[in-house]
Write an enzyme that holds these catalytic residues in place. Structure first.
Site, short mmCIF file in Angstrom:
data_model
loop_
_atom_site.label_atom_id
_atom_site.label_comp_id
_atom_site.label_asym_id
_atom_site.label_seq_id
_atom_site.Cartn_x
_atom_site.Cartn_y
_atom_site.Cartn_z
N ILE A 126 1.97 2.73 6.57
CA ILE A 126 1.09 3.62 7.34
C ILE A 126 0.70 2.79 8.61
CG2 ILE A 126 0.32 4.88 5.35
CD1 ILE A 126 -2.46 3.55 6.03
N ASP A 127 0.69 1.45 8.74
CA ASP A 127 0.24 0.67 9.85
C ASP A 127 1.19 0.78 11.02
OD1 ASP A 127 -1.83 0.04 8.15
OD2 ASP A 127 -1.28 -2.09 8.14
N GLY A 170 0.75 -1.32 -0.18
CA GLY A 170 0.07 -0.04 0.05
C GLY A 170 0.98 1.44 -0.04
N GLY A 189 -5.08 -0.39 9.76
CA GLY A 189 -4.42 -0.94 10.40
C GLY A 189 -4.73 -2.55 10.53
N ASP A 237 6.33 -5.36 6.18
CA ASP A 237 7.04 -6.55 6.58
C ASP A 237 7.17 -7.64 5.57
OD1 ASP A 237 4.34 -6.54 6.96
OD2 ASP A 237 4.21 -8.08 8.31
P1 FBP Z 1 0.97 -2.05 3.60
O1 FBP Z 1 1.14 -2.91 4.91
O2 FBP Z 1 1.29 -2.59 2.41
O3 FBP Z 1 1.85 -0.64 3.66
O4 FBP Z 1 -0.57 -1.58 3.57
C1 FBP Z 1 -1.21 -1.34 4.66
C2 FBP Z 1 -2.66 -0.96 4.49
O5 FBP Z 1 -2.85 0.51 4.16
C3 FBP Z 1 -3.56 -1.69 5.59
O6 FBP Z 1 -3.66 -0.58 6.52
C4 FBP Z 1 -4.67 -1.85 4.84
O7 FBP Z 1 -5.39 -3.09 5.30
C5 FBP Z 1 -4.33 -2.06 3.33
O8 FBP Z 1 -3.09 -1.57 3.11
C6 FBP Z 1 -5.38 -1.97 2.41
O9 FBP Z 1 -4.93 -2.16 1.11
P2 FBP Z 1 -5.60 -2.82 -0.02
O10 FBP Z 1 -6.87 -2.01 -0.23
O11 FBP Z 1 -4.62 -2.93 -1.17
O12 FBP Z 1 -6.16 -4.34 0.53
#
Ligand code: FBP
Length: 699
Positions: free
Chosen positions: A227-228, A106, A280, A200
């Site tokens: 961002i999490d 994300g 999150g 991660d």
């Molecule tokens: P990353 O861990 O890849 O940075 O993404 C975090 C996040 O923003 C989460 O908070 C959320 O659950 C997820 O991405 C949502 O992304 P998508 O819409 O691609 O599932």
């Protein structure tokens, strides 16, 4: 307007004022791009060497040793200025390089500045060096889809949010074929190094790619993004090496600003509970920071709920010499009761409004849901492992999936075959709302993670809350408190004596500012009966209008508005903290590459301190890896960092919970974090959780 006053459209559009008003480039954007982040003092030097940073230990997993032999022995490295470099070192640092960079997962505010920092450092060392951006995430590596980044492209994106410069994606490089294709891309572009900016899972992937590309002399460096906020690196003695991934601060501040606006709205219009789900996926760091930034009335923290112990149940069991295992952990039912308790207590002091913050991944911390997620992940993983067609392809609709689960349950019951899904699971699962069952059965992401952002977490919880509030209303224990002066004025204006009706209507007439209608008065009929019984009216008389008015005001109407804060914060322009952090990360990446490192993650130590204390470092990725369940199988991954419920930040929030709930007469205790600011001194310089968690006993 007469015709002669109308400007011809062509001329109108050429007017400089119209051009300015319709330009994509506004003043804010221009100022942002012009901002030059300060750099850590080591970057004043033209030649930066790496030194082993002693004093850190890691518990190394045997599997990691076996699978990542070429990068497992890496150390924590710190950057140091080399003021008298010899010619060999100068040549090493300034040699022409080709570096590829990819965003993975994300978006997170600040990514563009990682690129800007890397670009500036690489070009400064050797203007001939080339930086390639892999397009659309790891697919860009696999398919050799790249764009050479120029000064113009980089300058256009400085200090701006999003990953729009080269886009991102969630593909995982996890098969032999994808590895072969990635190696081919590296060869075709004559790459010296690849930089993976990710969370991660992506950094886990980076470690495996580092191992794979080791044989080709291609370096691999990771950058902690999400961002999490769940990439936080500590050594095995708890010494903090990376306190927070980038993007967290901006997203939390963006959410906090919007949620604080809702605090203002609800305490003005006094009719809504705003239910705010914040992103999150596993960790509740964002919700915790939002709580500190806004002082919202209630904030759920998943890690806290997972740790819940029902002491009353334990005590009860103890008396009967038994153990009640259901006393450990939180159930959906109990959670909804806890939320109702806050709502009812605020209503009792006239506050039929408020703000509730729910982390999107909170359901993972609820006993029965955790049970289903683990089981379903394993069932789906197992199916995918043993069949040619994937689970979601084989069972495209929810009904197909439910039917498959039912078959598993029947198999376990009738044929005595041990399956992960028994009749009891099936029965329990069918008690969940349909939309939620659908959510639990949706496709996992490429890393096997359950996609919480697709599940209406807040809806699941709030439906239970609504139901229970209805029960409390029926029982007569959920009432809006009426301010004494309002009651007195209303009755006196109608020529009635407040002291005559008061003791009859209210259970706390003698000793409270907010008056609560008695439990037994729960309808117009019961109100009338009470007045008749007390001899204040006859059966054929109407209840005085003023009394009815007071009664009606005491009947709660629970109305909610739902909000989801996630994508907006991810796309927000970065805070000054994130701009500075990411630019310095980019510079760090270059130094790690120039010094020939691989399998390291760029990080800034002492992030929680003042900028002068920031210290660029390289952290070994392989020693951070542990075995965890993914797609129903054990896999080596970087451990997610969850909210430490014994840490100062959570303990502070817990201590202020009651105050921020504000279930007392008087004003609420909301805090206004204000908008993300770029200039000027501000207390918002860095995340509050970071500052609090840095407080130690010695301070
Ligand atoms: P990353 O861990 O890849 O940075 O993404 C975090 C996040 O923003 C989460 O908070 C959320 O659950 C997820 O991405 C949502 O992304 P998508 O819409 O691609 O599932």
């Amino acid at each position: 307007m007469p015709d002669r006053d109308l400007i011809n459209l062509e001329d109108l559009l050429k007017d400089p004022d119209v051009q300015k008003a319709t330009s994509n480039e506004n003043q804010e954007l221009i100022e942002r791009r012009d901002y030059t982040p300060p750099t850590c003092s080591v970057f004043n030097s033209d030649f930066i060497k790496l030194e082993k940073y002693d004093g850190f230990n890691f518990m190394i997993d045997d599997d990691a040793k076996e699978k990542l032999p070429n990068i497992i022995d890496k150390n924590v490295m710190r950057l140091a200025a080399d003021d008298s470099p010899d010619d060999d070192f100068k040549e090493k640092i300034t040699q022409k390089r080709n570096i590829g960079i990819v965003f993975s997962g994300g978006p997170a505010p600040g990514g563009h500045n990682v690129i800007a920092g890397l670009f500036d450092a690489a070009k400064k060392a050797n203007p001939e060096s080339k930086i390639f951006g892999f397009l659309m995430g790891p697919d860009g590596i696999i398919e050799n889809e790249t764009m050479e980044l120029t000064q113009e492209i980089v300058d256009k994106h400085r200090n701006l949010g999003g990953f729009s410069m080269i886009k991102t994606g969630r593909t995982k490089i996890d098969t032999k074929k994808k590895n072969v294709l990635s190696r081919e891309t590296a060869r075709n572009l004559e790459l010296d190094a690849i930089v993976v900016v990710g969370g991660d899972d992506s950094n886990t992937n980076a470690a495996f790619l580092a191992q794979e590309l080791f044989q080709d002399d291609v370096q691999m460096i990771g950058v902690p993004k999400t961002i999490d906020g769940d990439i936080q690196v500590k050594d095995s003695d708890g010494k903090v090496l990376c306190a927070m991934s980038f993007g967290f601060h901006t997203a939390a501040r963006a959410f906090a600003k919007s949620i604080s606006n809702l605090c203002t709205d609800c305490s003005s219009d006094v009719k809504y509970w705003h239910v705010c789900k914040v992103m999150g996926r596993s960790a509740s760091h964002l919700a915790l920071e939002v709580a500190l930034q806004t002082h919202a009335n209630m904030t759920l923290i998943g890690e806290d709920l997972a740790d819940y112990i029902d002491n009353r149940r334990l005590e009860h069991a103890e008396k009967t010499n038994t153990v009640d295992y259901t006393a450990y952990g939180m159930t959906l039912r109990h959670l909804s009761r806890m939320i109702c308790d806050g709502i009812v207590r605020r209503a009792a002091v006239g506050k039929n409004y408020g703000v509730l913050v729910i982390p999107e991944g909170v359901l993972e911390c609820i006993n029965e849901i955790q049970h289903f997620i683990i089981k379903l992940n394993a069932i789906i993983g197992e199916y995918n492992y043993s069949h040619d067609t994937g689970f979601h392809m084989a069972f495209p609709t929810t009904d197909d999936k439910l039917e498959y689960l039912r078959r598993l349950a029947v198999l376990s019951r009738e044929d005595g075959v041990a399956t992960l899904w028994g009749t009891r699971d099936d029965d329990l699962f069918n008690t969940l709302p349909v939309f939620f069952r659908e959510g639990l059965l949706t496709e996992r992401d490429s890393h096997g993670n359950f996609q919480f952002s697709l599940v209406k977490t807040d809806k699941v919880i709030m439906e239970l809350v609504q139901d229970y509030l209805e029960i409390l209303r029926e029982r007569g224990t959920y009432k809006i408190g009426i301010h004494r002066s309002y009651y007195e004025k209303t009755l006196m204006n109608a020529g009635l004596q407040p002291d005559i009706y008061g003791p009859l209507l209210f259970k706390n007439y003698n000793d409270a500012d907010y008056l609560l209608v008695k439990k037994t008065i729960m309808s117009n009929r019961t109100l009338k009966n009470a007045l008749v019984k007390a001899g204040l009216i006859d059966m054929d008389e109407h209840v005085p209008q003023a009394v009815t008015k007071i009664y009606k005001k005491s009947v709660p109407n629970f109305k909610t508005q739902s909000h989801f804060y996630g994508y907006d914060g991810r796309g927000s322009d970065p805070t000054r903290f994130d701009c500075n952090y990411t630019y310095n990360l980019g510079l760090t990446v270059f130094s790690l590459i120039a010094n020939g490192e691989t399998g390291l993650m760029a990080a800034i130590k002492n992030l929680e301190g003042n900028f002068e204390k920031w210290e660029p470092v390289g952290l070994p990725i392989a020693p951070l890896m542990k075995l965890e369940e993914r797609k129903g199988k054990l896999a080596l991954v970087i451990e997610k960092s969850l909210v430490d419920i014994n840490g100062p930040a959570f303990r502070v929030v817990k201590a202020f919970r009651e105050k921020w709930l504000a279930a007392t007469p008087g004003p609420d205790n909301y805090r206004r974090p204000g908008p993300i600011r770029f200039t000027g001194l501000s207390e918002e310089d860095r995340p509050l959780t970071l500052e609090l968690n840095a407080l130690t006993k010695s301070k």
